[in-house]
Design a protein around this motif. Structure first.
Motif, mmCIF file in Angstrom:
data_model
loop_
_atom_site.group_PDB
_atom_site.id
_atom_site.type_symbol
_atom_site.label_atom_id
_atom_site.label_comp_id
_atom_site.label_asym_id
_atom_site.label_seq_id
_atom_site.Cartn_x
_atom_site.Cartn_y
_atom_site.Cartn_z
ATOM 1 N N TRP A 1 -10.096 -6.984 3.562
ATOM 2 C CA TRP A 1 -8.766 -7.096 2.962
ATOM 3 C C TRP A 1 -8.810 -6.747 1.477
ATOM 4 O O TRP A 1 -7.911 -6.116 0.950
ATOM 5 C CB TRP A 1 -8.227 -8.517 3.149
ATOM 6 C CG TRP A 1 -7.936 -8.864 4.578
ATOM 7 C CD1 TRP A 1 -8.053 -8.020 5.650
ATOM 8 C CD2 TRP A 1 -7.511 -10.120 5.088
ATOM 9 N NE1 TRP A 1 -7.722 -8.682 6.805
ATOM 10 C CE2 TRP A 1 -7.379 -9.966 6.494
ATOM 11 C CE3 TRP A 1 -7.230 -11.344 4.502
ATOM 12 C CZ2 TRP A 1 -6.970 -11.025 7.315
ATOM 13 C CZ3 TRP A 1 -6.809 -12.389 5.318
ATOM 14 C CH2 TRP A 1 -6.686 -12.229 6.707
ATOM 15 N N CYS B 1 3.663 -5.657 -2.489
ATOM 16 C CA CYS B 1 4.244 -6.965 -2.814
ATOM 17 C C CYS B 1 4.978 -6.934 -4.153
ATOM 18 O O CYS B 1 6.039 -7.553 -4.311
ATOM 19 C CB CYS B 1 3.155 -8.035 -2.838
ATOM 20 S SG CYS B 1 2.531 -8.427 -1.196
ATOM 21 N N PHE C 1 -5.164 -10.699 -4.416
ATOM 22 C CA PHE C 1 -5.671 -9.769 -3.397
ATOM 23 C C PHE C 1 -7.103 -9.312 -3.709
ATOM 24 O O PHE C 1 -7.926 -9.174 -2.803
ATOM 25 C CB PHE C 1 -4.760 -8.548 -3.286
ATOM 26 C CG PHE C 1 -3.457 -8.823 -2.586
ATOM 27 C CD1 PHE C 1 -3.428 -9.255 -1.274
ATOM 28 C CD2 PHE C 1 -2.253 -8.652 -3.243
ATOM 29 C CE1 PHE C 1 -2.233 -9.512 -0.618
ATOM 30 C CE2 PHE C 1 -1.045 -8.904 -2.609
ATOM 31 C CZ PHE C 1 -1.030 -9.337 -1.289
ATOM 32 N N ASP D 1 -1.883 -3.292 -1.322
ATOM 33 C CA ASP D 1 -1.177 -4.536 -0.990
ATOM 34 C C ASP D 1 -0.410 -5.063 -2.204
ATOM 35 O O ASP D 1 0.719 -5.552 -2.076
ATOM 36 C CB ASP D 1 -2.174 -5.597 -0.508
ATOM 37 C CG ASP D 1 -2.742 -5.280 0.871
ATOM 38 O OD1 ASP D 1 -2.127 -4.454 1.577
ATOM 39 O OD2 ASP D 1 -3.788 -5.840 1.229
ATOM 40 N N HIS E 1 -8.235 -3.218 0.122
ATOM 41 C CA HIS E 1 -6.878 -2.674 0.042
ATOM 42 C C HIS E 1 -6.014 -3.420 -0.976
ATOM 43 O O HIS E 1 -4.786 -3.412 -0.883
ATOM 44 C CB HIS E 1 -6.219 -2.704 1.423
ATOM 45 C CG HIS E 1 -7.001 -1.965 2.471
ATOM 46 N ND1 HIS E 1 -7.074 -0.585 2.506
ATOM 47 C CD2 HIS E 1 -7.780 -2.419 3.482
ATOM 48 C CE1 HIS E 1 -7.844 -0.215 3.519
ATOM 49 N NE2 HIS E 1 -8.283 -1.302 4.122
#
Length: 324
Positions: free
Chosen positions: A174, A185, A166, A181, A177
């Motif tokens: 993206w 996950c 990520f 995230d 974050h």
């Protein structure tokens, strides 16, 4: 969840509402917020020790993130970072007992050893946060939210590849974050594999012992000659498959290869059945060396896996899956 009780009320001359006659830092009451704070420090020390040496073969986790937690780093708030909290505590890491049997020696010879001193890394200036500090916060909050399992050594190796994926996303919107995230996950992944980290479940049908035996029973179906050879040499699956299964092979290969393996694992609906086939594929791909080797040679092969081509391993696992 991560700051000292009531510390935000201590500035500007406001009374310390966290220190009262009923609740104070010396209060031994189990329900005391201060008692909880100091107990949490024991978990934090183990997390801190593990995340500082995360993926030592690359420098990524020692570098500063572009998206630190501004709320915590803002000097106006007087919040202490988890790193500061570790530096200030006088607890010894030896007091931490949340280790799994066999997990304490999880490092693989494939991985470069961590630097002799953490001081070899450049100290980040104030207002910066290293990637390992973000991972530390994720693991600590997960431990707070899941007191039944809290933190067990090895979870750092599970969250590392997720966060890296990520945090290196080419899309900056993206990437911003990545922490949230990753937490989402990681929490969902742990819901599927948490039984591997709970020692009391080891011998149950959902425990790690059952899964290790399943590797051998699958091998017996696919390659009985190799299975009998390992049995003859008394090479138990606990000697190598414990680490393979618990850490989803994250210690057997370099990070880009781990991400490639996980991509296939997570794309498969019965992902952990596929993991057993990947482990069998790893064994059958070195079957000639194993059939020729003695106990010592074979243990070295299994604990320092020689094949680095993960696509070859995944292809072999798919062949085993199709041959059912």
């Amino acid at each position: 969840m991560i700051i000292q009780p009531g510390i935000a009320k201590a500035n500007m001359g406001v009374s310390r509402e966290d220190v009262t006659f009923e609740d104070h830092p010396l209060n031994p009451n189990p329900d005391s917020r201060w008692n909880t704070y100091f107990k949490d420090n024991e978990v934090l020390l183990q997390i801190d020790k593990d995340v500082r040496r995360l993926c030592p073969d690359i420098s990524f986790f020692q570098r500063a993130t572009d998206y630190p937690c501004l709320l915590i780093l803002d000097p106006q708030n007087e919040f202490e970072t988890l790193r500061k909290r570790v530096e200030q505590t006088t607890l010894k890491s030896q007091t931490v007992a949340r280790n799994r049997s066999g997990v304490t020696n999880m490092s693989s010879p494939h991985k470069t050893s961590a630097p002799a001193s953490l001081n070899e890394y450049q100290v980040l200036p104030n207002g910066c946060e290293a990637h390992w500090e973000v991972v530390e916060r994720i693991l600590f909050i997960y431990a707070k939210l899941n007191p039944g399992i809290a933190y067990v050594q090895g979870m750092n190796e599970i969250v590392g590849p997720l966060y890296y994926t990520f945090a290196t996303d080419p899309n900056n919107e993206w990437k911003e974050h990545a922490e949230a995230d990753t937490f989402f996950c990681f929490t969902n992944l742990m819901a599927e594999i948490r039984d591997n980290f709970i020692k009391s479940l080891d011998d149950s049908q959902c425990g790690i012992t059952y899964k290790m035996e399943k590797v051998y029973s699958t091998l017996k179906d696919k390659d009985v000659e190799l299975y009998l050879k390992l049995q003859e040499q008394n090479i138990k699956p606990q000697f190598f498959a414990f680490r393979w299964l618990t850490l989803l092979l994250s210690q057997e290969f370099l990070l880009p290869d781990v991400i490639r393996i996980w991509d296939s694992l997570f794309a498969d609906d019965s992902r952990f059945d596929f993991l057993l086939l990947v482990c069998c594929a790893m064994l059958t791909l070195i079957r000639e060396q194993l059939l020729e080797g003695d106990f010592t040679v074979n243990m070295r092969l299994l604990q320092d896996y020689p094949i680095t081509d993960v696509c070859q391993i995944l292809q072999k696992a798919k062949e085993l899956q199709d041959s059912k």
